[in-house]
Design an enzyme around this catalytic site. Structure first.
Site, PDB file in Angstrom:
ATOM      1  N   ASP A  13     117.024  30.789  -3.983  1.00 13.12           N
ATOM      2  CA  ASP A  13     115.832  31.234  -3.252  1.00 13.12           C
ATOM      3  C   ASP A  13     115.993  32.723  -2.914  1.00 13.12           C
ATOM      4  OD1 ASP A  13     113.524  31.209  -1.637  1.00 13.12           O
ATOM      5  OD2 ASP A  13     114.616  30.455   0.120  1.00 13.12           O
TER       6      ASP A  13
ATOM      7  N   ASP B 228     106.302  29.727  -1.008  1.00 14.41           N
ATOM      8  CA  ASP B 228     105.803  29.320   0.303  1.00 14.41           C
ATOM      9  C   ASP B 228     104.297  29.145   0.365  1.00 14.41           C
ATOM     10  OD1 ASP B 228     108.449  29.488   1.087  1.00 14.41           O
ATOM     11  OD2 ASP B 228     108.247  31.623   1.521  1.00 14.41           O
TER      12      ASP B 228
ATOM     13  N   GLU C 192     113.950  37.578  -5.135  1.00 18.45           N
ATOM     14  CA  GLU C 192     113.060  38.649  -5.646  1.00 18.45           C
ATOM     15  C   GLU C 192     113.812  39.971  -5.761  1.00 18.45           C
ATOM     16  OE1 GLU C 192     112.258  36.502  -3.205  1.00 18.45           O
ATOM     17  OE2 GLU C 192     111.020  35.249  -4.491  1.00 18.45           O
TER      18      GLU C 192
HETATM   19  O1  MIG Z   1     112.228  32.911   4.481  1.00 15.09           O
HETATM   20  O2  MIG Z   1     115.486  28.736   3.152  1.00 15.09           O
HETATM   21  O3  MIG Z   1     110.577  29.595  -0.085  1.00 15.09           O
HETATM   22  O4  MIG Z   1     111.400  27.001   0.442  1.00 15.09           O
HETATM   23  O5  MIG Z   1     112.789  26.522   2.818  1.00 15.09           O
HETATM   24  C1  MIG Z   1     112.338  31.540   4.307  1.00 15.09           C
HETATM   25  C2  MIG Z   1     114.365  28.649   3.967  1.00 15.09           C
HETATM   26  C3  MIG Z   1     113.445  31.256   3.333  1.00 15.09           C
HETATM   27  C4  MIG Z   1     111.930  30.404   1.703  1.00 15.09           C
HETATM   28  C5  MIG Z   1     111.725  29.334   0.688  1.00 15.09           C
HETATM   29  C6  MIG Z   1     111.617  28.015   1.389  1.00 15.09           C
HETATM   30  C7  MIG Z   1     112.879  27.749   2.145  1.00 15.09           C
HETATM   31  C8  MIG Z   1     113.110  28.869   3.165  1.00 15.09           C
HETATM   32  N1  MIG Z   1     113.140  30.153   2.461  1.00 15.09           N
END
Ligand code: MIG
Length: 724
Positions: free
Chosen positions: A372, A451, A375
């Site tokens: 995650d 999200d 980017e």
């Molecule tokens: O800024 O890890 O898209 O699925 O649960 C939030 C916490 C960070 C973003 C992800 C989301 C995840 C969350 N992450």
């Protein structure tokens, strides 16, 4: 003059030169440069140039399938088929600005472009590609946000008689204008790099999609179980909580294959650590969950906590593995662990180092990795990511600015992850999930669309978003079922689970501080309906697996917009809320609250109602009943559709039912090629798989199936037939 150069051709114009290379009969690369040197391809492209038979006549190149006219001064090109039908025609080319302007021809639709918040058909829109943590900039995802989590600079132009694709091979920020500024023009450009693009000829949509898969690769065959249901939240933050969820799934009789551990499992958000207060018995908990039939996936983000004494941080520092400022000092940003540094995944040494860290997690019993924030997100910058001028280094020591590497950063991380998993557990197919992606990322990780929110608009929009990802080479995709941000009502959960049961990646996930979103947190009726649709997914698991195999072999997506198979019917180019699973099952989700009916478009042909078996003729719109417990589903005549008989199966083995029932929808001859293997290992590469061919003969007196074994290397379950 057109000169032959290497396997391709070369033309020098007034201001620049043009390389033309063929990647098979129907894929042509146009690469412009000011120094006569062929620009380097990005890591997206895995195909190699080929020598094809070309006739040169002045400034015209002619192959079996294409005619290419080149303007010797401006280097603008016109591409036609042998009958003179124009596929693509340049208005102006500006290699120095990495800009090209093309005539908008008769494209009925423009599709693709990876993950975008648009309707299915993108004619009249403008988009940008720079991987973006959307919620960093916005309270909610919305249609005016042109940059989303992925950067896939590929589009498909389609009309009833012609389709083509264009892949712009450039890792910088790219821009596409599909007739928004000027309805008569399509243009695209980039902030840096070269004007280097690939043209892929149809004439069928499917030719283009397969061509793009050939160029940028396809997803390896996934484990069969990961095509089932996934249950997640941010975060199941203690051993008790996670085990309770597992119990809840069992006691409520909800089949589920995968559970998630979001960022709270780590010690102070330090990657490759576990919070031993919350997860005292991490290893035995994972074993317990495994015995209950669940795989556990853990999140691993790129940001490494900058903390003295933390081994990962210090190792990377010592070895110079992090992204630096232009001065050469390590760049410090901020993510969940507060001050953080960013591994420079551009270097293979860094990817290997990082990959090795997964060893311990796998030994603990973790079964998949979720990348995650890749980017990558950086909280310290207004732009939400690393500054443009921070520095990456190639294996050869060349320094590249972040702005050039940004769009491939996530892909490089997933390369590290997947390669490591393959090496560490060679007997098991890896499962990797990513948020950000570039063209070609489909080779390394499944993708979810980040999200979203628990609003009907996002349920609705997930359909075109995922269908366009499918057109962009990404088959294994899904949106968070129930919505991530905000609370999900019971009705929304039902409608979203009905739809999600047909997403390739099917996961219920929700943000921290939202109300519980597991199906049993809702009243009995909601629970019963969601269970029914999750079970339906497992009934179709073998079929889904076969579709994913097709994705692996050809690049075709599992879920497809209607125009994919009904290209000749312009009505289908604007159908946003229906889609096809494979080529035969039409899914018609309900996207609005309170609905008891919905309008369905039936393309030409004979259709069957999946629920009642009733048949009727297509080529029209019909209003159909859709009470809460029903999502309308239809099957094309001449379909053979395998169903797993899961009724009697234990939780732990949903992925391999003991028998299959082939539903045969008559009214037309039909065909199915069924692939079976252990769904887990790579033994199929040694022939341990079976393949059966079912030919449906639509005899009006007695329809029948002719069965042929094409390959027998894996146990074939009992097979039953049901004629409809
Ligand atoms: O800024 O890890 O898209 O699925 O649960 C939030 C916490 C960070 C973003 C992800 C989301 C995840 C969350 N992450």
């Amino acid at each position: 003059m057109i000169r032959q150069k290497g396997k391709g051709f070369f033309v020098t114009g007034q201001q620049a030169s043009l390389h033309i290379l063929f990647y098979g009969e129907k894929i042509v690369r146009f690469a412009y440069s000011s120094d006569q040197v062929l620009p380097a391809s990005t890591l997206a492209v895995i195909a190699e140039p080929e020598e094809v038979k070309v006739k040169i006549n002045g400034y015209k190149l002619r192959t079996k399938s294409l005619v290419i006219d080149i303007n010797p001064e401006t280097l603008a090109v016109k591409i036609s088929d042998p009958d003179g039908k124009i596929y693509s025609e340049d208005i102006a080319v500006s290699p120095d600005d990495r800009l090209i302007r093309k005539k908008r021809l008769k494209e009925t639709g423009i599709f693709g472009n990876g993950e975008k918040y648009t309707w299915l058909n993108q004619v009249g829109t403008k988009i940008r590609n720079y991987c973006s943590d959307v919620l960093f900039h916005n309270p909610i995802q919305h249609p005016q946000e042109e940059e989303m989590h992925t950067a896939i600079p590929f589009y498909l132009g389609a009309s009833p008689d012609l389709a083509y694709g264009i892949y712009f091979d450039n890792t910088h920020r790219t821009y596409f204008d599909f007739g928004k500024s000027d309805p008569a023009e399509i243009s695209f450009w980039a902030d840096g790099g070269s004007l280097d693009y690939y043209f892929i000829a149809g004439p069928q949509v499917v030719d283009v999609v397969i061509g793009y898969g050939y160029l940028t690769g396809t997803a390896p065959l996934p484990r069969k179980s990961v095509l089932g249901y996934h249950q997640s939240r941010y975060s199941y933050s203690s051993e008790e909580e996670l085990l309770n969820i597992a119990e809840g799934l069992h006691s409520n009789d909800i089949p589920c294959s995968v559970l998630y551990m979001d960022i709270h499992y780590m010690d102070a958000y330090k990657v490759f650590t576990v919070d031993r207060e919350r997860f005292r018995n991490f290893e035995s908990m994972l074993q317990k969950l495994k015995d209950m039939g669940f795989s556990v996936v853990v999140i691993v983000n790129p940001g490494v906590k900058a903390e003295e004494g933390y081994a990962v941080y210090e190792e990377g520092l010592k070895n110079g593995y992090y992204v630096t400022r232009s001065s050469g000092e390590v760049y410090y940003g901020e993510v969940w662990p507060k001050p953080a540094v960013f591994p420079d995944f551009l270097r293979s040494e860094v990817r290997q180092w990082w990959g090795e860290k997964y060893r311990w997690l796998l030994e603990c019993g973790v079964e998949g990795i979720w990348n995650d924030m890749n980017e990558p997100t950086d909280f310290t910058q207004e732009i939400g990511t690393l500054p443009d001028d921070t520095v990456h280094r190639t294996d050869d020591g060349e320094q590249l600015p972040h702005r050039e590497v940004h769009n491939i950063y996530a892909m490089l991380q997933t390369i590290s992850t997947r390669t490591a998993l393959e090496k560490l557990q060679p007997a098991k197919r890896p499962f990797v999930l990513t948020r950000a992606a570039f063209a070609g990322s489909q080779r390394y990780a499944a993708l979810w669309t980040g999200d979203n929110a628990s609003v009907w608009e996002h349920l609705e929009n997930s359909i075109p978003m995922l269908l366009n990802l499918g057109i962009s080479g990404y088959s294994f995709v899904g949106a968070d079922v129930g919505g991530y941000r905000g609370g999900c009502s019971g009705e929304l959960l039902v409608r979203w689970t009905q739809l999600g049961a047909f997403y390739p990646f099917f996961r219920n996930h929700s943000e921290i501080d939202t109300a519980p979103q597991e199906p049993w947190a809702y009243p009995q009726e909601i629970l019963d309906i969601t269970r029914k649709y999750i079970r339906l997914r497992y009934r179709l698991l073998t079929h889904y697996y076969n579709l994913m195999r097709e994705s692996t072999l050809t690049g075709q997506p599992a879920i497809r917009p209607l125009f994919y198979h009904y290209q000749e019917d312009p009505e289908t180019y604007h159908i946003n809320d229906q889609f096809l699973l494979g080529d035969s099952l039409m899914v018609c989700p309900v996207t609005r609250p309170g609905a008891t009916h919905r309008q369905v478009y039936f393309p030409q042909g004979l259709w069957f109602d999946y629920w009642t078996g009733q048949s009727f003729a297509g080529g029209r719109y019909l209003s159909v009943e859709a009470p809460l417990e029903k999502m309308p589903l239809y099957v094309r005549a001449g379909t053979v559709l395998p169903h797993d008989d899961i009724e009697s199966v234990e939780y732990s083995s949903y992925a391999d039912a003991k028998s299959l029932t082939m539903y045969c929808y008559t009214g037309k001859d039909g065909y199915y090629r069924l692939y079976l293997d252990d769904g887990l290992s790579c033994d199929f590469k040694q022939g341990r798989y079976s393949e059966l061919e079912f030919v449906l003969k639509d005899d009006p007196v007695e329809p029948r199936i002719i069965l042929k074994k094409l390959h027998e290397g894996f146990a074939i379950p009992e097979i039953n037939y049901k004629y409809i």
